[in-house]
Scaffold this motif. Structure first.
Motif, short mmCIF file in Angstrom:
data_model
loop_
_atom_site.label_atom_id
_atom_site.label_comp_id
_atom_site.label_asym_id
_atom_site.label_seq_id
_atom_site.Cartn_x
_atom_site.Cartn_y
_atom_site.Cartn_z
N VAL A 25 45.25 61.43 27.88
CA VAL A 25 44.49 62.85 28.28
C VAL A 25 43.61 62.52 29.44
O VAL A 25 43.45 63.17 30.26
CB VAL A 25 43.67 63.02 26.74
CG1 VAL A 25 42.56 64.21 27.32
CG2 VAL A 25 44.50 63.61 25.69
N GLU A 26 42.96 61.31 29.53
CA GLU A 26 41.99 61.07 30.80
C GLU A 26 42.91 61.13 32.07
O GLU A 26 42.18 61.06 33.13
CB GLU A 26 41.35 59.92 30.31
CG GLU A 26 40.37 60.22 29.30
CD GLU A 26 39.41 58.69 28.85
OE1 GLU A 26 38.51 58.84 28.17
OE2 GLU A 26 39.88 57.65 29.58
N GLN A 27 44.07 60.77 31.86
CA GLN A 27 45.08 61.04 33.33
C GLN A 27 45.12 62.30 33.84
O GLN A 27 45.58 62.40 34.92
CB GLN A 27 46.27 60.31 33.09
CG GLN A 27 46.03 58.92 32.59
CD GLN A 27 45.45 58.04 33.44
OE1 GLN A 27 45.65 57.89 34.61
NE2 GLN A 27 44.47 56.98 32.76
N GLU A 42 40.81 68.83 17.43
CA GLU A 42 39.41 69.11 17.67
C GLU A 42 38.59 68.26 18.77
O GLU A 42 37.89 68.55 19.50
CB GLU A 42 38.46 68.64 16.18
CG GLU A 42 39.00 69.30 15.11
CD GLU A 42 38.10 68.87 13.87
OE1 GLU A 42 37.48 68.07 13.87
OE2 GLU A 42 38.27 69.50 12.72
N ALA A 43 39.34 67.23 19.05
CA ALA A 43 38.74 66.03 20.12
C ALA A 43 39.22 66.62 21.52
O ALA A 43 38.41 66.61 22.43
CB ALA A 43 39.08 64.69 19.99
N PHE A 44 40.44 67.27 21.48
CA PHE A 44 41.23 67.61 22.96
C PHE A 44 41.76 68.97 22.69
O PHE A 44 42.03 69.35 21.87
CB PHE A 44 42.11 66.56 23.25
CG PHE A 44 41.79 65.17 23.24
CD1 PHE A 44 40.77 64.57 24.29
CD2 PHE A 44 42.34 64.28 22.19
CE1 PHE A 44 40.26 63.43 24.01
CE2 PHE A 44 41.88 62.99 22.06
CZ PHE A 44 40.86 62.35 22.97
N SER A 45 41.33 69.76 23.66
CA SER A 45 41.68 71.19 23.87
C SER A 45 43.43 71.24 24.16
O SER A 45 43.61 71.93 25.21
CB SER A 45 40.89 72.15 24.82
OG SER A 45 39.52 71.82 24.52
N ARG A 60 53.23 64.91 32.86
CA ARG A 60 53.45 64.25 31.49
C ARG A 60 53.14 62.64 31.80
O ARG A 60 53.48 62.24 32.70
CB ARG A 60 54.76 64.38 30.96
CG ARG A 60 55.20 65.94 30.59
CD ARG A 60 56.61 65.87 29.66
NE ARG A 60 57.49 65.53 30.64
CZ ARG A 60 58.71 64.94 30.07
NH1 ARG A 60 58.86 64.79 28.74
NH2 ARG A 60 59.74 64.56 30.95
N TYR A 61 52.46 62.10 30.87
CA TYR A 61 51.93 61.07 30.78
C TYR A 61 52.51 60.45 29.43
O TYR A 61 52.27 60.82 28.38
CB TYR A 61 50.40 60.75 31.17
CG TYR A 61 49.94 59.48 31.56
CD1 TYR A 61 50.13 58.93 32.89
CD2 TYR A 61 49.48 58.35 30.57
CE1 TYR A 61 49.56 57.81 33.05
CE2 TYR A 61 48.94 57.26 31.04
CZ TYR A 61 49.26 56.81 32.43
OH TYR A 61 48.78 55.71 32.59
N GLN A 62 52.85 58.98 29.59
CA GLN A 62 53.42 58.19 28.29
C GLN A 62 52.85 56.95 28.10
O GLN A 62 52.71 56.19 29.11
CB GLN A 62 54.69 58.35 28.36
CG GLN A 62 55.48 57.94 27.03
CD GLN A 62 57.05 57.95 27.05
OE1 GLN A 62 57.64 57.05 27.71
NE2 GLN A 62 57.63 59.14 26.48
#
Length: 367
Positions: free
Chosen positions: A145-147, A226-229, A304-306
């Motif tokens: 997510v932080e990417q 809840e943590a990430f939208s 997209r990040y994996q």
């Protein structure tokens, strides 16, 4: 001061793995518990004389209070998680003792998260869902997510080979998870799905390869929401060899619901399943593969990040997940009073350092 760690349910496979990780990465004094002493002591063979044993029945409040009072960190590994309550966490909050929990049950997670304000007032850091999935998997999602600049879909896929190196308790947890439909977050709303439906084929790295995964009731389905939208949070699970998936889907979707919910039937299934995996583990192994794929936008473009993890022992990986959190809490590097899921409590740089120190490799790449 020497840290004192109390591991509830520490004689089980997961509890022993957590204790082994702490022995390798901390100098803490460790006490593990079980209902009673036993003539069979595999934990002594694995952990040696550095670990003490305490006979403890969690329903004995006075004994539990005393055991918690003698620790500065409690790690709850006792199952089955579906029947847990918040008694131990409340005891820790009352005595100002930090708390970590390996439970992967949605209902239990919702129950203990309600104690966030009480834990904050007591300056207690409590982290739940701390093992491998949920646990390491949640941190892999945060890492991805932080990417990105914004997140649309989080897609988690897990596969476990055979027993995963765990015992009958984990088998019970699996079959208990087949009993009821549950809600998942899709298209910005909660939708109900049936367990062990929605089969997808995922290309995992060797030795797993192309493997089926299914809807399964996991707490990260709502904690990540809840943590990430994100608009979608998809969490699916499968077993290897693949015939276990077909047997589990048969039980979940074709057997009468009252039978699947009967405690005696669940116990029988758990025992039979564990006996079967004792045979197939010899050629399937007991490892785990996890894939976290996050899609959204980066610099105004779709992206997209994996992240992918493969470990040769599911139980050991769970020990790494929980043990690394314990190490960071004991050292004071993670201090966040309240009750939190892993993705809200553990910064990515500390997660990456902890995995590297344990030789756990997480592959990351853009798609």
């Amino acid at each position: 001061m020497i840290d004192r760690v109390l591991i509830l349910g520490g004689r089980g496979r997961i509890g022993r793995s957590v204790a082994a990780d702490l022995l390798a990465h901390t100098s803490a004094n460790i006490t593990i518990t079980g209902r009673a002493a036993s003539a069979k002591t595999p934990w002594q063979e694995q952990l040696g004389d550095q670990v003490e044993f305490l006979a403890l029945n969690l329903s004995d409040q006075a004994s539990l209070n005393q055991a918690v009072a003698n620790a500065n960190l409690v790690i709850h590994c006792a199952g089955p998680f579906r029947y847990r309550d918040d008694q131990v966490l409340r005891c820790c909050i009352d005595q100002g003792v930090n708390y970590i929990d390996v439970s992967d049950d949605r209902s239990f997670t919702r129950t203990v998260l309600k104690l966030r304000e009480a834990a904050q007032a007591a300056n207690v850091t409590a982290i739940v869902n701390s093992g491998v999935f949920p646990g390491i998997s949640n941190s892999m999602v945060r890492q991805a997510v932080e990417q990105l600049d914004s997140v649309e879909t989080i897609h988690l896929s897990y596969v476990v080979a055979g027993s995963g190196g765990a015992g009958v308790t984990v088998m019970r947890t699996t079959f208990l998870g087949l009993q009821h439909p549950f809600e998942v977050w899709l298209d910005d709303q909660w939708k109900q799905v049936k367990p062990y439906t929605g089969r997808e084929l995922i290309d995992f790295p060797p030795p797993f390869g192309r493997t089926g995964v299914y809807w399964f009731d996991m707490p990260e389905a709502f904690t990540l929401t809840e943590a990430f939208s994100a608009q979608n949070v998809i969490v699916k699970f499968g077993s290897a060899p693949d015939f276990y998936n077909h047997l589990t889907a048969l039980v979940a979707n074709w057997f009468p619901a009252p039978l699947v919910r009967h405690p005696g039937f669940v116990e029988a299934l758990s025992r039979v399943g564990h006996s079967m995996t004792a045979i197939t583990d010899r050629f399937s192994g007991i490892g785990v593969a996890m894939q976290a794929e996050v899609s959204g936008e980066k610099d105004g473009q779709s992206a997209r990040y994996q992240s992918i993890l493969v470990h040769d022992s599911t139980a050991v990986a769970a020990g790494c997940g929980t043990g690394s959190l314990a190490e960071l809490v004991l050292s004071g590097q993670v201090q966040k009073p309240g009750v939190w899921a892993v993705e809200e409590a553990l910064p990515t740089h500390l997660f990456e350092q902890a995995m590297q120190s344990r030789g756990v490799t997480i592959q990351q790449h853009w798609l």
